[in-house]
Scaffold this active site. Sequence first.
Site, PDB file in Angstrom:
ATOM      1  N   ALA A 342       0.778  -1.232   0.000  1.00  0.00           N
ATOM      2  CA  ALA A 342       0.000   0.000   0.000  1.00  0.00           C
ATOM      3  C   ALA A 342       0.812   1.285   0.000  1.00  0.00           C
ATOM      4  O   ALA A 342       0.305   2.331  -0.424  1.00  0.00           O
ATOM      5  CB  ALA A 342      -0.948   0.001   1.198  1.00  0.00           C
ATOM      6  N   PRO A 344       2.978   4.486  -0.826  1.00  0.00           N
ATOM      7  CA  PRO A 344       2.830   5.458   0.267  1.00  0.00           C
ATOM      8  C   PRO A 344       1.395   5.780   0.641  1.00  0.00           C
ATOM      9  O   PRO A 344       1.157   6.668   1.448  1.00  0.00           O
ATOM     10  CB  PRO A 344       3.527   6.689  -0.300  1.00  0.00           C
ATOM     11  CG  PRO A 344       3.249   6.615  -1.765  1.00  0.00           C
ATOM     12  CD  PRO A 344       3.275   5.146  -2.112  1.00  0.00           C
ATOM     13  N   LYS A 347      -3.068   5.072  -3.581  1.00  0.00           N
ATOM     14  CA  LYS A 347      -4.173   4.237  -4.060  1.00  0.00           C
ATOM     15  C   LYS A 347      -5.093   3.845  -2.908  1.00  0.00           C
ATOM     16  O   LYS A 347      -6.310   3.717  -3.086  1.00  0.00           O
ATOM     17  CB  LYS A 347      -3.620   2.996  -4.764  1.00  0.00           C
ATOM     18  CG  LYS A 347      -2.811   3.293  -6.021  1.00  0.00           C
ATOM     19  CD  LYS A 347      -2.342   2.010  -6.689  1.00  0.00           C
ATOM     20  CE  LYS A 347      -1.428   2.304  -7.869  1.00  0.00           C
ATOM     21  NZ  LYS A 347      -0.133   2.900  -7.449  1.00  0.00           N
ATOM     22  N   ASP A 392       4.555  -8.516   5.455  1.00  0.00           N
ATOM     23  CA  ASP A 392       5.166  -8.862   4.172  1.00  0.00           C
ATOM     24  C   ASP A 392       4.103  -9.495   3.299  1.00  0.00           C
ATOM     25  O   ASP A 392       3.459 -10.470   3.693  1.00  0.00           O
ATOM     26  CB  ASP A 392       6.328  -9.839   4.404  1.00  0.00           C
ATOM     27  CG  ASP A 392       7.119 -10.125   3.133  1.00  0.00           C
ATOM     28  OD1 ASP A 392       6.610  -9.843   2.023  1.00  0.00           O
ATOM     29  OD2 ASP A 392       8.247 -10.635   3.241  1.00  0.00           O
ATOM     30  N   CYS A 522       4.414  -0.148 -12.381  1.00  0.00           N
ATOM     31  CA  CYS A 522       4.868   1.088 -13.038  1.00  0.00           C
ATOM     32  C   CYS A 522       6.112   0.787 -13.869  1.00  0.00           C
ATOM     33  O   CYS A 522       7.111   1.490 -13.781  1.00  0.00           O
ATOM     34  CB  CYS A 522       5.140   2.185 -12.012  1.00  0.00           C
ATOM     35  SG  CYS A 522       6.345   1.743 -10.741  1.00  0.00           S
TER      36      CYS A 522
END
Length: 606
Positions: A342, A344, A347, A392, A522
């Site tokens: 998640a 920073p 989203k 994790d 990305c």
Amino acid sequence: MKKGRDLLRTIIPCSSFVSLPRPTLQMEEISERYSYDPILRWNPQVEDYFARAYGPHHFSRISKALTRPSCYSCIRVNTMKSTPDAVIEKLHAILKELGDVNFIDNVNLSKTDASCNFSTVMEENIFSNENNDSQSLHHCGKAASEQVGVTNMLKESFHSSPISKCQFPGLDYVLFVRGSGPHKIDYGYADGIPPKEILVSRKCAEAVLRGAQVFVPGVMACSAHVEKGDVVAVSVAVEQPSPDGGWGIGITRGTVVQGLQTDPYYFERKGLYIGQGKTMMSRSGVFRVTHGVAVDMCNRVFKLPSFHDVLEGEIFLQNLPSIVTAHALDPHKGERILDMCAAPGGKTTAIAILMKDEGEVVAVDRSHNKVMDIQKLAVEMGLSCITTYKLDALKAVQRRNESDDVTNLSYSKDSSVSSEKANEKTYLSKADTRKNVRRMRNGPGRNQCKGGKVENSKGFAPNSFDRVLLDAPCSALGLRPRLFSGEETIDSLRNHGKYQRRMFDQAVQLVRSGGVIVYSTCTINPGENEALVRYALDKYKFLSLAQQHPRIGGPGLVGHFEFPDGYIEEWLRPGEEELVQRFDPSSELDTIGFFIAKFMVGSKET
């Protein structure tokens, strides 16, 4: 500094250095040298891989686009606190009050500005169809027409004002702030005397191109006799091939640069000047202190208004594809949603706002500090449905022989946590007391989050989420501006893919039948994008690709790639390419490189 002087002595003896005549440069040479025209370097095998995947000409355009920032900033308005119209009005007032030169320049931008020149020759930008052994982007007529419509909407967004609402359906709460560049800058080369110069690291330069200042840790070298208040040319040291077969900048921090051909790294700086600024401290100060602004950038190659600490809680600076990812997940009120990686929190908060802050968004990350950042952002934006854990993602599924009431009963976590804390002895040091006083005085915010503890999790029960977002850690080869990519190898790219498959296996177990998984990266690497989709569809027969709304990105890659070791990487099959979104940084949409795939989860029992 000593190593720099020694290197100069190896090039030319000290006795003749003083009497060396200054080289006379022609105006064409000066213009070419003091410009911004970088060439993105790749590992040769990686470059061949991408050239065969996209076609050599298309990949060349992608590489060029990656070296430049997008021509606009994308802002997501927090509709729980404000409206797009109110934010536009506030931004105009703030930027006018601050006298933001970059913004004022943008108001009178012509439609043919170099960074926002929406060419009508679409096939030269988005719809190239170069083929190399049938390994290229597959573009059909429908996809092409969709992309033409997307580009026209982007033009409309910039037509009337430098700050405008996004015209894409469903994204009217997104604002575009137009930028400009690349600009030609006169660095003051006159009578054979080069300008005073500061040489910064690559990462520092990439931040400066996005609008940051030059901070002390980013300065690598500096001209002699630079004093506070001097105007300097800012250039960048980019990694070059080294004799040992690796990459390096070949310069020691503190080296003196003189702008002459006897300088270390003189030739490598050609075409890598990113702007002009005023020094905030002397040369000796730059290399004596450990923090602070070294150069205030007053004349940039690319100009984008800065939004640092502007309208906190009301706006969030976020790339357009990331916003589209939250919409692709299509969250509903009352659902339980997992954001697996998640940090920073962009989203995460986007999903929470789309749910109207009703339901639960579970945000996890394996870094304690990153989880704290998500918590602070949630408080800043006034969102209460976000639950955070340190976890994790590779261990997201709870083991059968373990139980964790805090995780599995997260709807009632407040009561369970408070009961545990009630039995604990509390001790506040003087430092903690002072910190609490400051929090009470300043109130909650980005840097003053309520609390400060991060809950650990041992994982979640299978089938316990309605929707799962896996924005996977990746090679990040779609982020821009990027000035170097040589560190990635074929092996490292393939390892990224293996890592992401393990995470996806966890996501499949956590989502319920009838739920949704959205996978995004990305990167421009098909091994982390289309190859992951192929793996998912082949392994889990109950998964199927689903339509995404809004659809703004282009189609995916169809085909496969055979590596020298014989391994065959399978991508999409015909008909699947229109069910994913691939954002091409060289397209006229001018975003980062990004990829989104949405999976519907059928009955796992079958």
